[in-house]
Design a protein around this motif. Structure first.
Motif, PDB file in Angstrom:
ATOM      1  N   LEU A   4       0.736  -1.140   0.047  1.00 20.14           N
ATOM      2  CA  LEU A   4      -0.015  -0.071  -0.081  1.00 20.14           C
ATOM      3  C   LEU A   4       1.081   1.251  -0.032  1.00 20.14           C
ATOM      4  O   LEU A   4       0.396   2.211  -0.631  1.00 20.14           O
ATOM      5  N   GLU A   5       1.987   1.221   0.805  1.00 18.61           N
ATOM      6  CA  GLU A   5       2.901   2.593   0.656  1.00 18.61           C
ATOM      7  C   GLU A   5       3.535   2.570  -0.612  1.00 18.61           C
ATOM      8  O   GLU A   5       3.291   3.753  -1.022  1.00 18.61           O
ATOM      9  N   THR A   6       3.791   1.490  -1.368  1.00 22.22           N
ATOM     10  CA  THR A   6       4.408   1.706  -2.602  1.00 22.22           C
ATOM     11  C   THR A   6       3.281   2.390  -3.683  1.00 22.22           C
ATOM     12  O   THR A   6       3.414   3.156  -4.439  1.00 22.22           O
ATOM     13  N   LYS A   7       2.095   1.809  -3.408  1.00 22.42           N
ATOM     14  CA  LYS A   7       0.884   2.278  -4.323  1.00 22.42           C
ATOM     15  C   LYS A   7       0.730   3.738  -4.218  1.00 22.42           C
ATOM     16  O   LYS A   7       0.511   4.658  -4.936  1.00 22.42           O
ATOM     17  N   VAL A   8       0.572   3.887  -2.895  1.00 24.22           N
ATOM     18  CA  VAL A   8       0.470   5.642  -2.549  1.00 24.22           C
ATOM     19  C   VAL A   8       1.568   6.535  -3.163  1.00 24.22           C
ATOM     20  O   VAL A   8       1.360   7.497  -3.402  1.00 24.22           O
ATOM     21  N   ALA A   9       2.625   5.988  -2.952  1.00 22.30           N
ATOM     22  CA  ALA A   9       3.843   6.666  -3.450  1.00 22.30           C
ATOM     23  C   ALA A   9       3.885   6.848  -5.056  1.00 22.30           C
ATOM     24  O   ALA A   9       4.032   7.975  -5.654  1.00 22.30           O
ATOM     25  N   GLU A  10       3.463   5.652  -5.590  1.00 18.27           N
ATOM     26  CA  GLU A  10       3.177   6.078  -6.994  1.00 18.27           C
ATOM     27  C   GLU A  10       1.901   6.930  -7.340  1.00 18.27           C
ATOM     28  O   GLU A  10       2.090   7.651  -8.464  1.00 18.27           O
ATOM     29  N   LEU A  11       0.877   6.717  -6.804  1.00 19.25           N
ATOM     30  CA  LEU A  11      -0.206   7.612  -7.005  1.00 19.25           C
ATOM     31  C   LEU A  11       0.240   9.261  -6.568  1.00 19.25           C
ATOM     32  O   LEU A  11      -0.212  10.111  -7.446  1.00 19.25           O
TER      33      LEU A  11
ATOM     34  N   GLU B 176       1.578  14.531  -8.830  1.00 19.31           N
ATOM     35  CA  GLU B 176       2.676  15.612  -8.817  1.00 19.31           C
ATOM     36  C   GLU B 176       2.860  15.885 -10.442  1.00 19.31           C
ATOM     37  O   GLU B 176       3.069  16.912 -10.843  1.00 19.31           O
ATOM     38  N   GLN B 177       2.990  14.600 -11.071  1.00 18.74           N
ATOM     39  CA  GLN B 177       3.199  14.962 -12.414  1.00 18.74           C
ATOM     40  C   GLN B 177       1.840  15.451 -13.213  1.00 18.74           C
ATOM     41  O   GLN B 177       2.125  16.417 -14.317  1.00 18.74           O
ATOM     42  N   HIS B 178       0.722  15.198 -12.733  1.00 19.30           N
ATOM     43  CA  HIS B 178      -0.382  15.732 -13.445  1.00 19.30           C
ATOM     44  C   HIS B 178      -0.570  17.234 -13.040  1.00 19.30           C
ATOM     45  O   HIS B 178      -0.967  17.926 -14.069  1.00 19.30           O
ATOM     46  N   LYS B 179      -0.111  17.551 -11.688  1.00 18.55           N
ATOM     47  CA  LYS B 179      -0.146  19.030 -11.340  1.00 18.55           C
ATOM     48  C   LYS B 179       0.913  19.667 -12.159  1.00 18.55           C
ATOM     49  O   LYS B 179       0.649  20.967 -12.724  1.00 18.55           O
ATOM     50  N   SER B 180       2.139  19.214 -12.529  1.00 18.54           N
ATOM     51  CA  SER B 180       3.030  19.911 -13.201  1.00 18.54           C
ATOM     52  C   SER B 180       2.309  20.005 -14.625  1.00 18.54           C
ATOM     53  O   SER B 180       3.182  21.095 -15.204  1.00 18.54           O
ATOM     54  N   ALA B 181       1.798  19.152 -15.185  1.00 16.73           N
ATOM     55  CA  ALA B 181       1.375  19.423 -16.517  1.00 16.73           C
ATOM     56  C   ALA B 181       0.507  20.472 -16.769  1.00 16.73           C
ATOM     57  O   ALA B 181       0.168  21.017 -17.795  1.00 16.73           O
ATOM     58  N   ASP B 182      -0.322  20.730 -15.770  1.00 17.71           N
ATOM     59  CA  ASP B 182      -1.506  21.689 -15.613  1.00 17.71           C
ATOM     60  C   ASP B 182      -0.761  23.099 -15.680  1.00 17.71           C
ATOM     61  O   ASP B 182      -0.131  23.739 -15.897  1.00 17.71           O
TER      62      ASP B 182
END
Length: 87
Positions: free
Chosen positions: A69-76, A81-87
């Motif tokens: 779950l920690e790994t999945k949360v980090a991936e999400l 962050e990538q999505h926010k940077s693209a906007d």
């Protein structure tokens, strides 16, 4: 936890070493001794080895799931962050 067979062995050793005149009370003494020891052990809130092993396995599985779950949360979070940077 102390093995009940060991408790019985100790009680038998005690009763076998009693004087002849007291041996007729040995059975009652042995029973009461076992009851007293078992009652005190119960008060100490010990768990059996089997229960300990079961809980250890549950804990291992829980830790594995937590790591996943920690790994999945980090991936999400990274995707967010990538999505926010693209906007």
């Amino acid at each position: 936890m102390i093995n009940p067979a060991k408790i019985e062995e100790i009680a038998k050793q005690i009763s076998s070493n009693m004087p002849q005149g007291v041996r007729n009370l040995a059975e009652t003494f042995e029973t009461r001794t076992k009851q007293a020891i078992q009652a005190k052990l119960t008060e100490m809130d010990f768990v059996s080895r089997e229960e300990f092993d079961i809980q250890s396995k549950v804990l291992i599985r829980t830790r594995e799931k937590l790591t996943e779950l920690e790994t999945k949360v980090a991936e999400l979070e990274a995707k967010l962050e990538q999505h926010k940077s693209a906007d």
